[in-house]
Design a protein around this motif. Structure first.
Motif, PDB file in Angstrom:
ATOM      1  N   ASP A  32       0.834  -1.210   0.000  1.00  0.00           N
ATOM      2  CA  ASP A  32       0.000   0.000   0.000  1.00  0.00           C
ATOM      3  C   ASP A  32       0.863   1.253   0.000  1.00  0.00           C
ATOM      4  OD1 ASP A  32      -2.302  -1.484  -0.004  1.00  0.00           O
ATOM      5  OD2 ASP A  32      -2.582  -1.413   2.169  1.00  0.00           O
ATOM      6  N   ASN A  33       1.972   1.217   0.728  1.00  0.00           N
ATOM      7  CA  ASN A  33       2.878   2.364   0.777  1.00  0.00           C
ATOM      8  C   ASN A  33       3.493   2.637  -0.593  1.00  0.00           C
ATOM      9  OD1 ASN A  33       5.867   3.496   1.362  1.00  0.00           O
ATOM     10  ND2 ASN A  33       4.459   4.177   2.972  1.00  0.00           N
ATOM     11  N   ILE A  34       3.805   1.579  -1.324  1.00  0.00           N
ATOM     12  CA  ILE A  34       4.354   1.739  -2.679  1.00  0.00           C
ATOM     13  C   ILE A  34       3.318   2.348  -3.603  1.00  0.00           C
ATOM     14  CG2 ILE A  34       5.181   0.473  -4.698  1.00  0.00           C
ATOM     15  CD1 ILE A  34       6.499  -1.515  -2.794  1.00  0.00           C
ATOM     16  N   LEU A  35       2.084   1.849  -3.530  1.00  0.00           N
ATOM     17  CA  LEU A  35       1.026   2.343  -4.413  1.00  0.00           C
ATOM     18  C   LEU A  35       0.690   3.805  -4.115  1.00  0.00           C
ATOM     19  CD1 LEU A  35      -1.388  -0.739  -4.519  1.00  0.00           C
ATOM     20  CD2 LEU A  35       0.378  -0.076  -6.169  1.00  0.00           C
ATOM     21  N   GLU A  36       0.784   4.207  -2.861  1.00  0.00           N
ATOM     22  CA  GLU A  36       0.493   5.602  -2.501  1.00  0.00           C
ATOM     23  C   GLU A  36       1.504   6.573  -3.092  1.00  0.00           C
ATOM     24  OE1 GLU A  36       0.320   5.824   1.696  1.00  0.00           O
ATOM     25  OE2 GLU A  36      -1.644   4.841   1.871  1.00  0.00           O
ATOM     26  N   ARG A  37       2.682   6.082  -3.412  1.00  0.00           N
ATOM     27  CA  ARG A  37       3.728   6.940  -3.963  1.00  0.00           C
ATOM     28  C   ARG A  37       3.661   7.045  -5.490  1.00  0.00           C
ATOM     29  NH1 ARG A  37       7.969   7.650  -0.123  1.00  0.00           N
ATOM     30  NH2 ARG A  37       7.521   6.522   1.805  1.00  0.00           N
ATOM     31  N   LEU A  38       2.776   6.284  -6.114  1.00  0.00           N
ATOM     32  CA  LEU A  38       2.669   6.302  -7.568  1.00  0.00           C
ATOM     33  C   LEU A  38       1.798   7.467  -8.029  1.00  0.00           C
ATOM     34  CD1 LEU A  38       2.189   2.517  -8.407  1.00  0.00           C
ATOM     35  CD2 LEU A  38       4.312   3.841  -8.342  1.00  0.00           C
ATOM     36  N   SER A  39       2.095   7.986  -9.207  1.00  0.00           N
ATOM     37  CA  SER A  39       1.284   9.029  -9.807  1.00  0.00           C
ATOM     38  C   SER A  39       0.008   8.418 -10.389  1.00  0.00           C
ATOM     39  CB  SER A  39       2.068   9.722 -10.918  1.00  0.00           C
ATOM     40  OG  SER A  39       2.263   8.828 -12.009  1.00  0.00           O
ATOM     41  N   PRO A  40      -0.998   9.226 -10.724  1.00  0.00           N
ATOM     42  CA  PRO A  40      -2.207   8.677 -11.341  1.00  0.00           C
ATOM     43  C   PRO A  40      -1.920   7.863 -12.608  1.00  0.00           C
ATOM     44  CG  PRO A  40      -2.620  10.905 -10.604  1.00  0.00           C
ATOM     45  CD  PRO A  40      -1.155  10.654 -10.390  1.00  0.00           C
TER      46      PRO A  40
END
Length: 324
Positions: free
Chosen positions: A27-35
Motif C-alpha cells: 500500500d505504501n508503494i502504491l500511494e507513492r505512484l502518480s495517477p
C-alpha cells in the motif's frame, strides 16, 4: 569419457513477486505512484485492479490536484451524475452513451445549469465497480466534468469582478475554459489560469439576491458586492467601506458613519483609481446606481480573500498595459 569440471551447478534463484510483499508495504508503494502510474499498474494483473483503483487511494489524488477548486456543491453535482449513471435514469444516456448529462435549477427564464458531464456512458464500468473517485479524477483531467467555480475577470475600463462559471480543464495547456451557467452558457472563455479561480464562498445562484446585514459594516471593512449591468445575473466586485463626505474620518472620536442611513463603498479600478458609490443600508432588494444594479454585500473576514483580490488586481493590471 565424461568431462570433469570443478564448477558447482548454479542454483535457480526465485524472484520475489510484488504481491508477496506485506500489505502495508504494498500500500505504501502504491500511494507513492502518480495517477498515470497507478493506471498502468492496474493493468498488470487482476489482483492489483482493486488496489490501484480504490477510492481511498484516488481520493488523495483528487484532493491533491483539485481540492482547492472542488467544494461541497461540486461534489454534490458529481454524486448526482453518479447516481443517474448507476441507476440508468437518464433517457439520453440510454440512447446515446456519448451524450451529455446535466442538472438544472430554477425555472425559465431564470434556469441555471448547475453542472454537466460529457460522455457519461464511458464511466459506467468504473462506477459500477465502486471506483467513483478514480472516475471523478479521470473526468476532471480529461475536461469532461464541467463543475461550478468562480472566475476572476478584469476587462479594460470596467470593474474587476468574479463571475460564476462552469469549468472544464484543458490538460494540454494546463488551463481551464468556462461557461456561464445562465442564458449566456454558449459563450466560452478560454485559457483561464489556476490563479484566477476559486471556490464559490457561498452557495447562491447568480440570479439570487444575497441577503446581507449592512448595519454591521463600518469604514475600513473589506467587502464583496453583488453587481449587475445589462444582465439578469450578478457578478461579485471587491470594495472597501469608506467614510461619508460629511465625516471628518476620525474613527476614534467623531466618526458617525456607522449611524448613518447611507453606506459608501469604494471600488478599486485599474491603475490604482477608485470609484465610490453611496447606497442605502436598509434597502430591501437591489438598488440602482447609474447603469449598475447593486445586490447584497458580503463582508470579507478571511485575510486570504482580501490578499487574493489585491494580488489578482495587480497581476491583471500588467496584462492590460497595452490599453494605455
Amino acid at each position: 569419457m565424461p568431462l570433469i569440471t570443478n564448477e558447482a551447478p548454479q542454483l535457480m534463484k526465485k524472484e520475489a513477486s510484488l504481491l508477496e510483499l506485506p500489505e502495508a508495504i504494498l500500500d505504501n508503494i502504491l500511494e507513492r505512484l502518480s495517477p498515470i502510474e497507478l493506471c498502468s499498474m492496474s493493468e498488470v494483473c487482476t489482483c492489483l485492479i482493486g488496489r490501484c483503483r480504490s477510492n481511498v487511494l484516488w481520493e488523495k489524488h483528487v484532493q491533491r490536484r483539485w481540492g482547492r477548486l472542488l467544494g461541497d456543491v461540486a461534489y454534490r453535482e458529481w454524486q448526482f451524475h453518479v447516481m443517474r449513471i448507476m441507476n440508468k435514469e437518464s433517457p439520453s444516456l440510454q440512447r446515446n452513451p456519448e451524450g451529455l448529462l446535466g442538472s438544472f435549477t430554477g425555472a425559465w427564464p431564470f434556469l441555471c445549469l448547475c453542472s454537466y458531464l460529457e460522455n457519461p456512458g464511458d464511466l459506467a464500468s468504473l462506477l459500477l465497480s465502486n471506483y467513483s473517485n478514480m472516475a471523478l479524477y479521470v473526468s476532471l483531467q480529461r475536461g469532461r466534468f464541467w463543475f461550478p467555480a468562480q472566475v476572476y475577470r478584469m476587462t479594460p475600463f470596467q470593474l474587476p469582478r468574479r463571475y460564476n462559471g462552469l469549468l472544464s480543464y484543458e490538460h494540454v495547456s494546463n488551463t481551464f475554459q468556462a461557461r456561464c451557467p445562465t442564458d449566456e452558457w454558449r459563450l466560452i472563455e478560454k485559457n483561464i489560469t489556476w490563479d484566477r479561480l476559486r471556490l464559490p464562498p457561498i452557495h447562491t445562484s447568480p440570479y439570487t439576491l444575497y441577503v446581507s446585514n449592512n448595519n454591521d459594516l463600518k469604514p475600513g471593512d473589506h467587502v464583496e458586492v453583488q453587481m449587475r449591468k445589462g444582465s439578469r445575473t450578478y457578478d461579485w466586485c471587491y470594495g472597501v467601506i469608506d467614510h461619508l463626505e460629511s465625516c471628518d474620518k476620525d474613527m476614534n472620536n467623531h466618526c458617525s458613519c456607522e449611524h448613518s442611513e447611507m453606506l459608501v463603498v469604494s471600488f478599486k479600478l485599474q491603475y490604482s483609481q477608485w470609484k465610490s458609490i453611496a447606497i442605502k443600508k436598509e434597502a430591501n432588494g437591489e438598488q440602482k446606481i447609474g447603469l449598475w444594479k447593486i445586490g447584497g454585500i458580503r463582508k470579507l473576514e478571511d485575510l486570504e480573500d482580501i490578499r487574493r483580490w489585491n494580488t489578482e488586481h495587480h497581476m491583471q493590471i500588467s496584462s492590460l498595459s497595452y490599453y494605455v
